[in-house]
Design a protein around this motif. Structure first.
Motif, PDB file in Angstrom:
ATOM      1  N   THR A  91       0.957  -1.332   0.001  1.00  0.00           N
ATOM      2  CA  THR A  91      -0.087  -0.047  -0.260  1.00  0.00           C
ATOM      3  C   THR A  91       0.786   1.328   0.073  1.00  0.00           C
ATOM      4  N   THR A  92       1.983   1.461   0.731  1.00  0.00           N
ATOM      5  CA  THR A  92       2.870   2.332   0.841  1.00  0.00           C
ATOM      6  C   THR A  92       3.428   2.738  -0.415  1.00  0.00           C
ATOM      7  N   GLN A 135       0.855   3.983  -2.951  1.00  0.00           N
ATOM      8  CA  GLN A 135       0.564   5.533  -2.873  1.00  0.00           C
ATOM      9  C   GLN A 135       1.596   6.331  -3.077  1.00  0.00           C
ATOM     10  N   ALA A 176      -4.475   8.240   2.185  1.00  0.00           N
ATOM     11  CA  ALA A 176      -3.459   8.668   3.370  1.00  0.00           C
ATOM     12  C   ALA A 176      -3.992   8.483   4.728  1.00  0.00           C
ATOM     13  N   ALA A 177      -3.099   8.446   5.591  1.00  0.00           N
ATOM     14  CA  ALA A 177      -3.330   8.382   6.927  1.00  0.00           C
ATOM     15  C   ALA A 177      -4.172   9.630   7.267  1.00  0.00           C
ATOM     16  N   PRO A 178      -5.037  10.021   8.111  1.00  0.00           N
ATOM     17  CA  PRO A 178      -5.690  11.098   8.714  1.00  0.00           C
ATOM     18  C   PRO A 178      -4.835  12.111   9.326  1.00  0.00           C
ATOM     19  N   GLU A 179      -3.523  11.646  10.042  1.00  0.00           N
ATOM     20  CA  GLU A 179      -2.739  12.635  10.644  1.00  0.00           C
ATOM     21  C   GLU A 179      -1.874  13.341   9.660  1.00  0.00           C
ATOM     22  N   LYS A 180      -1.755  12.659   8.362  1.00  0.00           N
ATOM     23  CA  LYS A 180      -0.725  13.119   7.215  1.00  0.00           C
ATOM     24  C   LYS A 180      -1.407  13.500   6.179  1.00  0.00           C
ATOM     25  N   GLN A 202      -8.716   1.411  -0.552  1.00  0.00           N
ATOM     26  CA  GLN A 202      -8.393   2.951  -0.772  1.00  0.00           C
ATOM     27  C   GLN A 202      -9.561   3.286  -2.010  1.00  0.00           C
ATOM     28  N   ASP A 216      -2.027  19.452   9.761  1.00  0.00           N
ATOM     29  CA  ASP A 216      -2.047  18.457  10.460  1.00  0.00           C
ATOM     30  C   ASP A 216      -1.793  18.864  12.071  1.00  0.00           C
TER      31      ASP A 216
END
Length: 418
Positions: free
Chosen positions: A3-4, A7, A128-132, A199, A283
């Motif tokens: 996945t990484t 992306q 994408a991760a919510p915090e990023k 995703q 963020d």
């Protein structure tokens, strides 16, 4: 491919696409208003060209979002860039025929490339991760920096190219636009990968009909979502209204294309270069705070622009236009992030498309007014028009600040009609 890696691959493709589209859009925008004035013999027509481009971007925003739901981001983005190439070709034809109406049609299609460039910021956030999420969006927006800064500086080389090709000199930069858009469409169409199943757009979202209008109706009852819509729409309208009249005003004061190109390049540098900073602030400090920062920057830009209006001093004009770009960057990234946080998955993409439609229609209206306002009252009143929009934005922002804190996922917009 994990996945990484997946992306990162898609983010790289989006970066290249944004760089190319930045060259294409900025090359045309830098001379479009002057070319329109040359074809028609009136300054008022200058704003109509940008109006047509913004209107075109608005008209395709929802269809491109629907295409993204049905077929994926790859097809939506590449289609928008391809339509932009059609527009650039029509502008070249219009200039050779001396037909302003055909140039207006070409600019409608030209705006499709802008719509794809805007949709790319949301494509970057998918998965994408919510915090990023803020930084993921900002990186793709930042990628437009190189192309957009280079674009206006192609005005003079484009004019020379036009002379050598035997076409109208000021249409030469649109040759660069044509090549850039075709290349962007091919890069995204060939190399952008279909996201992993985890995703992809949710099946529930695919079943929605008239999702854009439903999403707008729901957003109108949520102060934060409504402010997000107003921030992106108003910020874009302010930027376009002032920016598109700057080359015309400077040209009227006798400044060369090289000087105008530098001022517009600094403006576009402000639009994109600081986007990673605003993404990081989203963020860390929250999307709403970043939008309010953008409003403050806009106020400073309008103040300087109003002061410099009569002299059209290149240095002060550069300061005003750079700050104008910074304000746009903050409101776009902050507002878009706030919008994503305000909608559930099944309404997320329709609301994105609706917001892009609103921002481009708002810019079209602002550009349409800016030409006559410049002709009748000068650059000072163009800035006063921008100030009026900013006051409306801040009013909605204060209402959002007084509302409840950032909603938890279960408190996001939900459709009352099941």
């Amino acid at each position: 491919m994990n996945t990484t890696s997946h992306q990162r691959r898609n983010q790289g493709v989006l970066v290249v696409g944004q760089l190319l589209s930045g060259v294409g859009v900025a090359s045309g925008v830098a001379v479009g208003g002057i070319l329109a004035a040359q074809l028609t013999g009136t300054t008022a027509a200058s704003g109509f060209v940008q109006t047509a481009s913004a209107l075109g971007a608005g008209l395709v925003a929802v269809p491109l979002a629907n295409l993204a739901v049905r077929a994926g981001r790859r097809w939506a983005l590449s289609t928008g860039f391809a339509l932009g190439a059609v527009g650039a070709a029509l502008v070249l034809l219009a200039a050779s025929m001396g037909q302003f109406w055909l140039m207006a049609v070409g600019m409608l299609f030209f705006g499709s490339a802008t719509a794809s460039g805007l949709q790319a910021r949301y494509a970057a956030v998918d998965g994408a991760a919510p915090e990023k999420a803020g930084r993921a969006m900002a990186i793709v927006i930042w990628a437009t920096t190189v192309g957009s800064v280079a674009g206006p500086n192609l005005s003079e080389p484009g004019r020379v190219l036009g002379i050598r090709m035997g076409i109208v000199p000021l249409s030469g930069p649109f040759v660069f636009s044509l090549v850039a858009f075709v290349t962007a469409a091919l890069v995204v169409g060939i190399f952008f990968l279909t996201p992993p199943a985890s995703q992809q757009i949710a099946p529930k979202e695919r079943t929605k009909t008239h999702g854009a209008w439903r999403a707008l109706r729901l957003a109108s009852h949520n102060p934060r979502a409504l402010f997000a819509l107003m921030a992106v729409t108003g910020g874009h309208a302010i930027m376009v209204g002032v920016m598109v009249m700057t080359p015309v005003a400077m040209n009227a004061h006798g400044h060369s294309l090289e000087v105008i190109g530098i001022v517009i390049s600094l403006h576009i540098l402000g639009m994109y270069a600081a986007s990673p900073v605003f993404g990081w602030l989203v963020d860390r400090r929250g999307a709403l705070s970043v939008v309010m920062i953008g409003c403050g920057i806009f106020l400073a830009a309008i103040a300087v622009g109003a002061v410099v209006s009569e002299r059209s001093d290149p240095v002060l004009m550069s300061v005003a236009l750079t700050m104008l770009g910074l304000g746009w960057s903050a409101t776009l990234i902050g507002g878009s992030s706030l919008l994503n946080q305000s909608a559930p998955d099944e309404l997320r993409v329709p609301l994105q498309g609706a917001n892009d439609m609103m921002m481009n229609f708002g810019a079209a209206g602002m550009a349409a007014l800016a030409g006559p306002v410049l002709a009748l009252g000068g650059f000072f009143w163009v800035n006063m028009m921008a100030l009026a929009v900013l006051i409306v934005m801040v009013t909605f922002g204060l209402r959002a600040l007084r509302s409840t804190p950032e909603p938890a996922p279960e408190q996001k917009l939900s459709d009352p009609v099941s």
